[in-house]
Write an enzyme that holds these catalytic residues in place. Structure first.
Site, PDB file in Angstrom:
ATOM      1  N   HIS A   1       0.807  -1.131   0.070  1.00  0.00           N
ATOM      2  CA  HIS A   1      -0.018   0.060  -0.032  1.00  0.00           C
ATOM      3  C   HIS A   1       0.962   1.286   0.028  1.00  0.00           C
ATOM      4  O   HIS A   1       0.635   2.157  -0.659  1.00  0.00           O
ATOM      5  CB  HIS A   1      -1.061  -0.089   1.192  1.00  0.00           C
ATOM      6  CG  HIS A   1      -1.739  -1.008   1.124  1.00  0.00           C
ATOM      7  ND1 HIS A   1      -2.568  -1.460   2.246  1.00  0.00           N
ATOM      8  CD2 HIS A   1      -2.454  -1.602   0.133  1.00  0.00           C
ATOM      9  CE1 HIS A   1      -3.351  -2.496   2.016  1.00  0.00           C
ATOM     10  NE2 HIS A   1      -3.639  -2.452   0.700  1.00  0.00           N
TER      11      HIS A   1
ATOM     12  N   ARG B   1     -13.247  -3.884 -14.996  1.00  0.00           N
ATOM     13  CA  ARG B   1     -13.016  -5.363 -14.779  1.00  0.00           C
ATOM     14  C   ARG B   1     -14.188  -5.849 -13.612  1.00  0.00           C
ATOM     15  O   ARG B   1     -14.538  -5.291 -12.610  1.00  0.00           O
ATOM     16  CB  ARG B   1     -11.705  -5.449 -13.698  1.00  0.00           C
ATOM     17  CG  ARG B   1     -11.305  -6.638 -13.465  1.00  0.00           C
ATOM     18  CD  ARG B   1      -9.812  -6.758 -12.707  1.00  0.00           C
ATOM     19  NE  ARG B   1     -10.192  -6.205 -11.453  1.00  0.00           N
ATOM     20  CZ  ARG B   1      -9.095  -5.957 -10.428  1.00  0.00           C
ATOM     21  NH1 ARG B   1      -7.707  -6.259 -10.738  1.00  0.00           N
ATOM     22  NH2 ARG B   1      -8.985  -5.612  -9.258  1.00  0.00           N
TER      23      ARG B   1
ATOM     24  N   CYS C   1      -1.957  -3.646 -16.683  1.00  0.00           N
ATOM     25  CA  CYS C   1      -2.335  -2.606 -15.922  1.00  0.00           C
ATOM     26  C   CYS C   1      -1.870  -2.937 -14.554  1.00  0.00           C
ATOM     27  O   CYS C   1      -2.391  -2.453 -13.453  1.00  0.00           O
ATOM     28  CB  CYS C   1      -3.722  -3.077 -15.755  1.00  0.00           C
ATOM     29  SG  CYS C   1      -4.462  -4.586 -15.576  1.00  0.00           S
TER      30      CYS C   1
END
Length: 563
Positions: free
Chosen positions: A185, A323, A483
């Site tokens: 993160h 998605r 991606c």
């Protein structure tokens, strides 16, 4: 000679400044006095947990994209009713408020750590919530980023999601963490904010408050007590890079005009307006989990239609790849997943959830089709975690039944990358998710800092799989994009272009550097560079090949300019 610490490059750029260490979490003594008024202790513990949740919600409301997705997940964990039940039980057993919070969270933390993998990594998120609630119960300062004057380099073991989402680039010059990998993160948010960062730097444990350091997030180094010449050099390099980035705009392309689309990764509808205003050609990855993560039941078709429409509205005439739900592993959704899987990262996740719960997938496809009809964006849909051509074909048929014309799948597991030709025979395009593809190729948890080297997107085996997918797509005459976080690496951009990748999808802040990197090379040079990198036996050799090639290109351009 400047002492340098080494870690994993997490966010490009360079900066120097004084160290500010994160405020440590509260530590409770092992012994306590049994409270005389349990009711008051329960009220205090509940109030402290409520305060921690409210603080998380306040932080989540001020951010968008990747940051909001991270915060929404943490809020969902904090609102788990079983935590409050555990606190109540602990108070009834004679614990004061702070100790009751510790014990209630302890059971859940231990359970997640025992599972390991993705869910094991989520234990850190629970620990962060626990520490914030305990600090509130004791009336102590919240753990995390302290309030200080002036700019600084933030240093700590790792940075909790609740802190990463509120990082202020005007004050936080750089980030150095002892733990975490390139896809943690901290790394994702640092890249989104354009803050130079080095993660998984074990030597950072010895850095003290106020000590001057210089962070090179491109090379993954931290210079300790650098002299002025060193600092001036890296600052000059950073300024030169900033000037270079500002010189380019518009669609992505190599120096001779070979197109490579520059797209965005979008994680929620909250920042749709900001994302739509960016100088990008559309959305390469619209994650839809944000609609499902903080709920006890699935959103309705109309709710989904409205949420997807919020993003599609801003991208009129541009490509948007949606998605379908990627539930499972670190994105546990109670109505989609089960708790009894021994290894959720290898269990029913991604497309497999739609096979187990067909209603979830068909409702989502219906909502996407309706939203596409409401707007004039170029809407495409793709499924996560496809492993076989049969799965790709089944998803294509289902999407077409719902009136969606352009259907693709993600390549995230080695099986799909190896059989890319067969996968591409079934769908209109593919998009490579390099984060999970790295994880499954090297059998290395993407959140485990000490395995960060194996998750480096420059690893030869990963690039070989990307090359295989790109070659299959070129042969099929179909698009193949990336991606994953690798798409935001300017050093890899010309390599991917040379392999035949047709689009790169990333955070908004990464677009200028990737665009400029493509402009530095012709497509022929990209192909030569890609071939050299594929021959490299390891990560350092691959990086060195790019550095030497780029240096030769600069020299050649200088000679061309002089002649």
């Amino acid at each position: 000679m400047v002492d340098e610490l080494r870690g994993n490059p997490a966010s490009p750029g360079a900066a120097a400044g004084p160290v500010v260490r994160l405020t440590p979490p509260p530590v409770l003594p092992e012994h306590w006095d049994t409270p005389a008024a349990p009711e008051a202790e329960l009220a205090a513990a509940t109030e402290a947990l409520d305060a921690a949740v409210a603080d998380l919600e306040k932080r989540a409301a001020s951010v968008s994209g990747e940051s909001k997705s991270i915060m929404d997940t943490q809020i969902m964990m904090a609102q788990d009713p079983s935590l409050r039940t555990g606190i109540s039980d602990a108070v009834a057993g004679g614990r004061p408020a702070a100790w009751a919070i510790r014990d209630a969270f302890g059971k859940h933390v231990a359970a997640l750590e025992a599972i390991g993998g993705y869910l094991g990594e989520r234990a850190a998120d629970l620990i962060d919530i626990r520490d914030r609630a305990i600090a509130a119960a004791l009336g102590l300062a919240q753990p995390g980023i302290p309030a200080v004057d002036g700019a600084f380099v933030l240093v700590g073991q790792d940075i909790a999601p609740a802190d990463t989402v509120l990082l202020d680039p005007a004050k936080v010059l750089g980030i150095v963490t002892e733990k975490g990998g390139p896809t943690s993160h901290t790394a994702i948010v640092a890249r989104a904010l354009g803050i130079p960062a080095v993660v998984g730097c074990a030597g950072a444990a010895g850095l003290a408050d106020g000590q001057r350091i210089a962070v090179d997030g491109t090379r993954g180094t931290v210079a300790v007590d650098p002299d002025d010449d060193y600092v001036h050099r890296i600052e000059a390099e950073a300024a030169s890079l900033k000037e270079k980035l500002a010189a380019h705009s518009g669609p992505g392309a190599t120096a001779d005009g070979h197109p490579v689309k520059l797209l965005l990764n979008v994680g929620s509808a909250g920042g749709a307006a900001t994302d739509a205003a960016a100088d990008a050609e559309g959305v390469g990855l619209f994650r839809t989990e944000f609609l499902f993560l903080d709920r006890t039941e699935a959103p309705t078709v109309e709710e989904q239609r409205a949420a997807y429409g919020e993003v599609l509205r801003g991208f009129s005439g541009r490509q948007v790849v949606i998605r379908t739900l990627d539930a499972g592993a670190d994105k546990y959704i109670p109505f989609a997943n089960t708790e009894d899987e021994p290894n959720p990262a290898l269990g029913v996740r991604g497309y497999r959830v739609g096979v187990r719960n067909p209603g979830l997938l068909t409702a989502q496809l219906e909502a996407i089709s309706l939203a596409a009809g409401d707007h004039d964006a170029d809407v495409r849909v793709m499924a996560p975690m496809i492993a076989t051509p049969a799965e790709a074909a089944a998803f294509r048929e289902l999407a077409r039944e719902h009136g969606i014309g352009k259907v693709g799948v993600m390549i995230e597991v080695p099986a799909a990358a190896i059989r890319a030709r067969d996968i591409l025979a079934e769908v209109d395009f593919v998009s490579i998710g390099t984060n999970d593809l790295s994880q499954y190729t090297y059998a290395a948890d993407r959140m485990l800092g000490e395995l960060g080297e194996l998750l480096d997107p420059w690893q030869p085996a990963l690039l070989a799989l990307v090359a295989n997918v790109a070659a299959a797509a070129k042969e099929a005459g179909k698009p193949a994009g990336i991606c994953g976080e690798a798409a935001s690496d300017p050093g890899l951009a010309p390599v991917f272009a040379g392999l035949g990748i047709t689009s790169l999808s990333m955070s908004v802040s990464a677009v200028p550097a990737v665009r400029a990197a493509l402009k530095d090379h012709t497509v022929e040079q990209c192909e030569i560079l890609a071939a050299e990198v594929l021959r490299a036996p390891d990560v350092p050799s691959a990086r060195k090949a790019v550095e030497e090639f780029s240096a030769r290109s600069v020299d050649q351009r200088s000679r061309d300019g002089e002649s």
